[in-house]
Design a protein around this motif. Structure first.
Motif, PDB file in Angstrom:
ATOM      1  N   ARG A 183       0.868  -1.186   0.000  1.00  0.00           N
ATOM      2  CA  ARG A 183       0.000   0.000   0.000  1.00  0.00           C
ATOM      3  C   ARG A 183       0.897   1.225   0.000  1.00  0.00           C
ATOM      4  NH1 ARG A 183      -2.896  -1.562   4.891  1.00  0.00           N
ATOM      5  NH2 ARG A 183      -2.187   0.457   5.577  1.00  0.00           N
ATOM      6  N   ILE A 184       0.670   2.107  -0.957  1.00  0.00           N
ATOM      7  CA  ILE A 184       1.512   3.297  -1.098  1.00  0.00           C
ATOM      8  C   ILE A 184       1.472   4.174   0.150  1.00  0.00           C
ATOM      9  CG2 ILE A 184       1.752   5.478  -2.351  1.00  0.00           C
ATOM     10  CD1 ILE A 184       1.029   4.036  -4.890  1.00  0.00           C
ATOM     11  N   GLU A 185       0.329   4.281   0.804  1.00  0.00           N
ATOM     12  CA  GLU A 185       0.196   5.174   1.958  1.00  0.00           C
ATOM     13  C   GLU A 185       1.229   4.860   3.032  1.00  0.00           C
ATOM     14  OE1 GLU A 185      -2.901   3.000   1.333  1.00  0.00           O
ATOM     15  OE2 GLU A 185      -2.802   4.281  -0.426  1.00  0.00           O
ATOM     16  N   ILE A 186       1.550   3.588   3.209  1.00  0.00           N
ATOM     17  CA  ILE A 186       2.503   3.197   4.237  1.00  0.00           C
ATOM     18  C   ILE A 186       3.896   3.760   3.941  1.00  0.00           C
ATOM     19  CG2 ILE A 186       3.577   1.222   5.415  1.00  0.00           C
ATOM     20  CD1 ILE A 186       0.622   1.310   5.967  1.00  0.00           C
ATOM     21  N   SER A 187       4.265   3.783   2.664  1.00  0.00           N
ATOM     22  CA  SER A 187       5.602   4.269   2.319  1.00  0.00           C
ATOM     23  C   SER A 187       5.759   5.767   2.530  1.00  0.00           C
ATOM     24  CB  SER A 187       5.962   3.890   0.877  1.00  0.00           C
ATOM     25  OG  SER A 187       5.093   4.500  -0.030  1.00  0.00           O
TER      26      SER A 187
END
Length: 192
Positions: A183-187
């Motif tokens: 999930r991009i949000e985590i990065s």
């Protein structure tokens, strides 16, 4: 059991492959080195969050980290199997006494005493990979405000903001997958 050499090897694995502490402790570095040498990546299976297996590319720094880990590995993982008595020089099998949790506790005590944090190695990995993928520093590394990152990235690379937005999104997705999140949000916490 949490010797300086072993902790240094764990930190090297975490930085080279973006591994969590548990993943680095449970990694069989000997098998991972063979896989990296033949396939160009390592498979992360043990200790993953939610049991999600993944592969992580092996960059040159990864081979060095794996070789360092192999030098101290004495069992099927980075958790020590033997300890040498400093007075007699005799090796003692401690595999029945030391669990992952006991080993982790020892390692975290050392980290606290020496003032470092294992998780920061995942941050360093994410930022290095962002630079490799985009040829630009991550917003957090460069100090670019999050809302202006596409404008700054476009200027840095001399590309359009639309191209910068796509490049940033693709880099974040790759890094997120390599870190085991998908999930991009985590990065965003790692990259800004």
């Amino acid at each position: 059991a949490a010797s300086g050499e072993r902790i240094s090897a764990l930190l090297g694995l975490q930085r080279a492959f973006g591994l969590r502490f548990k993943e680095s402790a449970l990694l069989n570095a000997k098998l991972a080195l063979k896989e990296a040498s033949t396939k160009g990546f390592i498979s992360v299976k043990a200790g993953t969050k939610g049991g999600r297996k993944r592969t992580v590319p092996c960059r040159p720094v990864g081979i060095a980290a794996l070789e360092q880990a192999v030098a101290v590995q004495d069992g099927r993982s980075m958790i020590p199997r033997y300890v040498t008595d400093p007075e007699t020089g005799v090796k003692k099998d401690i595999s029945k006494e030391i669990t992952y949790y006991k080993f982790r506790q020892e390692c975290y005590i050392v980290a606290g005493d020496q003032g470092f944090n294992y998780h920061s190695e995942r941050h360093a990995y994410a930022q290095e990979r962002y630079r490799e993928i985009t040829s630009a520093p991550s917003p957090i590394e460069s100090g670019w405000p999050r809302k202006e990152r596409f404008k700054h990235l476009a200027g840095y690379l001399n590309i359009s903001e639309i191209e910068a937005r796509e490049m940033d999104k693709e880099a974040r997705m790759i890094i997120s997958t390599e870190l085991g999140h998908s999930r991009i949000e985590i990065s965003n916490a790692y990259l800004g």
